[in-house]
Motif scaffolding. Sequence first.
Motif, PDB file in Angstrom:
ATOM      1  N   GLY A 144     -26.108  26.454  31.733  1.00  0.00           N
ATOM      2  CA  GLY A 144     -24.889  27.233  31.562  1.00  0.00           C
ATOM      3  C   GLY A 144     -24.979  28.392  30.584  1.00  0.00           C
ATOM      4  N   ALA A 145     -26.193  28.810  30.229  1.00  0.00           N
ATOM      5  CA  ALA A 145     -26.305  29.977  29.343  1.00  0.00           C
ATOM      6  C   ALA A 145     -25.848  31.237  30.081  1.00  0.00           C
ATOM      7  CB  ALA A 145     -27.735  30.135  28.845  1.00  0.00           C
ATOM      8  N   ASN A 146     -26.186  31.325  31.363  1.00  0.00           N
ATOM      9  CA  ASN A 146     -25.805  32.491  32.158  1.00  0.00           C
ATOM     10  C   ASN A 146     -24.962  32.080  33.339  1.00  0.00           C
ATOM     11  OD1 ASN A 146     -27.615  34.460  30.835  1.00  0.00           O
ATOM     12  ND2 ASN A 146     -29.111  32.955  31.543  1.00  0.00           N
ATOM     13  N   GLY A 230     -25.909  24.535  37.524  1.00  0.00           N
ATOM     14  CA  GLY A 230     -26.477  23.591  36.563  1.00  0.00           C
ATOM     15  C   GLY A 230     -25.394  22.937  35.725  1.00  0.00           C
ATOM     16  N   ASN A 231     -24.427  23.738  35.326  1.00  0.00           N
ATOM     17  CA  ASN A 231     -23.315  23.229  34.535  1.00  0.00           C
ATOM     18  C   ASN A 231     -22.457  22.263  35.358  1.00  0.00           C
ATOM     19  OD1 ASN A 231     -20.416  23.500  33.369  1.00  0.00           O
ATOM     20  ND2 ASN A 231     -21.762  24.258  31.755  1.00  0.00           N
TER      21      ASN A 231
ATOM     22  N   GLU B 211     -13.134  21.066  34.824  1.00  0.00           N
ATOM     23  CA  GLU B 211     -14.580  20.928  34.694  1.00  0.00           C
ATOM     24  C   GLU B 211     -15.076  19.757  35.541  1.00  0.00           C
ATOM     25  OE1 GLU B 211     -16.561  21.861  30.837  1.00  0.00           O
ATOM     26  OE2 GLU B 211     -14.579  21.421  30.046  1.00  0.00           O
ATOM     27  N   GLY B 212     -16.349  19.808  35.881  1.00  0.00           N
ATOM     28  CA  GLY B 212     -16.948  18.763  36.706  1.00  0.00           C
ATOM     29  C   GLY B 212     -16.774  17.371  36.127  1.00  0.00           C
ATOM     30  N   ARG B 213     -16.746  17.292  34.811  1.00  0.00           N
ATOM     31  CA  ARG B 213     -16.642  16.012  34.127  1.00  0.00           C
ATOM     32  C   ARG B 213     -15.300  15.319  34.371  1.00  0.00           C
ATOM     33  NH1 ARG B 213     -16.972  18.058  29.138  1.00  0.00           N
ATOM     34  NH2 ARG B 213     -19.228  17.990  28.946  1.00  0.00           N
ATOM     35  N   ASP B 214     -14.248  16.114  34.593  1.00  0.00           N
ATOM     36  CA  ASP B 214     -12.893  15.573  34.565  1.00  0.00           C
ATOM     37  C   ASP B 214     -12.316  15.188  35.921  1.00  0.00           C
ATOM     38  OD1 ASP B 214     -12.853  15.882  31.789  1.00  0.00           O
ATOM     39  OD2 ASP B 214     -12.303  17.984  31.973  1.00  0.00           O
TER      40      ASP B 214
END
Lengths: 347, 347
Positions: A144-146, A230-231, B211-214
């Motif tokens: 998640g950097a980019n 990726g995130n 977010e994917g986590r939630d």
Amino acid sequence: MKILIDGMGGDFAPKEIVKGAVRAAAEIDETIVILGPEDLIKKELDACRWSGSNIEIVNAAEVISNDETPAMAVRRKKDSTIVRGMNMIKDGEGDVLISGGSTGALLAAGLVVLGRLKGIRRPAIAAWFPALSEGGSTLLLDCGANVEAKPEYVYQNGIMGSIFVRAIKGIEKPSVKLLNIGAEAGKGDELHKEAYKMLSEADINFDGNIEGRDVIFGGCDVVVTDGFSGNIFLKSSEGMSLAIMGQFKKKLTEGVVAKAGAMLAYSKIKEIRKVFDYSDVGGAPILGLRGAVLKVHGNSKETEVYYAIHKAIPYVRNDVTGMIAEAVSHSDGLSAKKENGEDEGQE
Amino acid sequence: MKILIDGMGGDFAPKEIVKGAVRAAAEIDETIVILGPEDLIKKELDACRWSGSNIEIVNAAEVISNDETPAMAVRRKKDSTIVRGMNMIKDGEGDVLISGGSTGALLAAGLVVLGRLKGIRRPAIAAWFPALSEGGSTLLLDCGANVEAKPEYVYQNGIMGSIFVRAIKGIEKPSVKLLNIGAEAGKGDELHKEAYKMLSEADINFDGNIEGRDVIFGGCDVVVTDGFSGNIFLKSSEGMSLAIMGQFKKKLTEGVVAKAGAMLAYSKIKEIRKVFDYSDVGGAPILGLRGAVLKVHGNSKETEVYYAIHKAIPYVRNDVTGMIAEAVSHSDGLSAKKENGEDEGQE
């Protein structure tokens, strides 16, 4: 070797950071430098009854919080732990910076103070993902950097990830796969098709696509991806893991019979929890900067800090940064892309 | 109402398909039409000792496999269960087609035979995702029908998802969130920022990013996403769930003590498995076509087929297809985008 650690980064700083540093310092010869308000850090060291000589304190009065705009905070808070740490790396006063602080601020400070390695288009955040296979973990980057992705970034992630895994795990030719929506070649959108082609031609052990379902079962050493996917991958896996573990914890304490059963099976349940526990894998390196930076989770406690310090040693000793610089300077595909005059700025 | 079902779709066809159809048919008044080689389907019906009158067979001699190129297979295999089924929907001889066959072929046949609804840029595959909250499931779309994403597609997913959830669950204003890499507004790449803006202006109950986590913890009725991210999300969650459940199964049968514990906790473990079980949620609709199509997992057995048939009924009865057509015809934001003369073709 000097290992710098942000004494104020994360939810349990400075207490847990100092505890982790003390635990690691007792086992290693390297010097650990804790950045933070001197009196505060000193108090925590005293609480740990630390009397050794390989922990130093560097006073840094400010802290960048997660709520601040990273770029602005980095510009304004020159005396923050993160900016001070980056400057020490830059000036050769430290070899690696470990922080549980704001990822955005770390990345921004890394770009502003250290800068990118020559030839690197975008630094990437790499994280260890648990794997149910020998080896027990897979390096995933970019996490998640980019958020705006280009095929070249994904391609460079393959090169950087290979070098890092070789340095940390000693695997000569780490296998690299591309996170995609299908395992067959030719799957995915244009970005991933192009990244696939570039990775195929790179001087790494590229082994094709991998689907999101299969990463946890192992089968490769490095998974490369764009920062957005990726995130999403990382957080959705984490959410599912938290949810299931939480359900087990809840359901197995409902009623006497289940509770008794859970007690009998306790050691096995503990083993399982350990397999899916991200905490002992040792931080997420930000690769592609002119210096070694290791991000640890914001909720890190003593154990996570301890492991991160241990993992920082081979990161420095094997000169991952220098090896990435060298690999990129030899990379023809990359240079060709660069000559197209594409944007080199970082958002 | 006539519910068509692909008798040859999936790993356990035709046996499990027919068993599921028989189980459902005994409970409903609607007619179920099974497509497939007549003698084969008849044999399975006889094996189930079916003597009712609301199951019909329509002979379709060919089957499209997962290994075939969807577009080519659809063109060539006119007598396949999928192409026959789509033609029956088109000709008014059926109200919904259920299939466990190739998703690509279903989508391709849907586009070729039925076509898109007027104003719909891209059909989307929507799937039910388990949620640890009241309601117990969240509709996620697009799960991978379109790998090349545009903000308008994501926006239309919000409209289509809202209508579908209202029809199936009877929720008047389903809450809709956008899968993104951060919960705050302004997060993500250009695609997601633009989709966020369009969703905010849409006549739906849009509630920001998630977010994917939630997602697994519930909190909204519909999660919209581009097809690439949606696929990554779904498969990584599934992988993690499979991995953890597999570990519990393995570890809790190692040794007498753990085994005894697992036996005592068995009913609770079964409850947990049920929470994360995707099988009883009833198939994944392909929304945006000129007809109702419901994809079930390729490994579906009797139970999954049974539930899919039950879920197909409100899908048809509440005229989801007609409601989407109407909503899109009233959608100003969309028309504005369309006037920009963007490509309307489907890859």
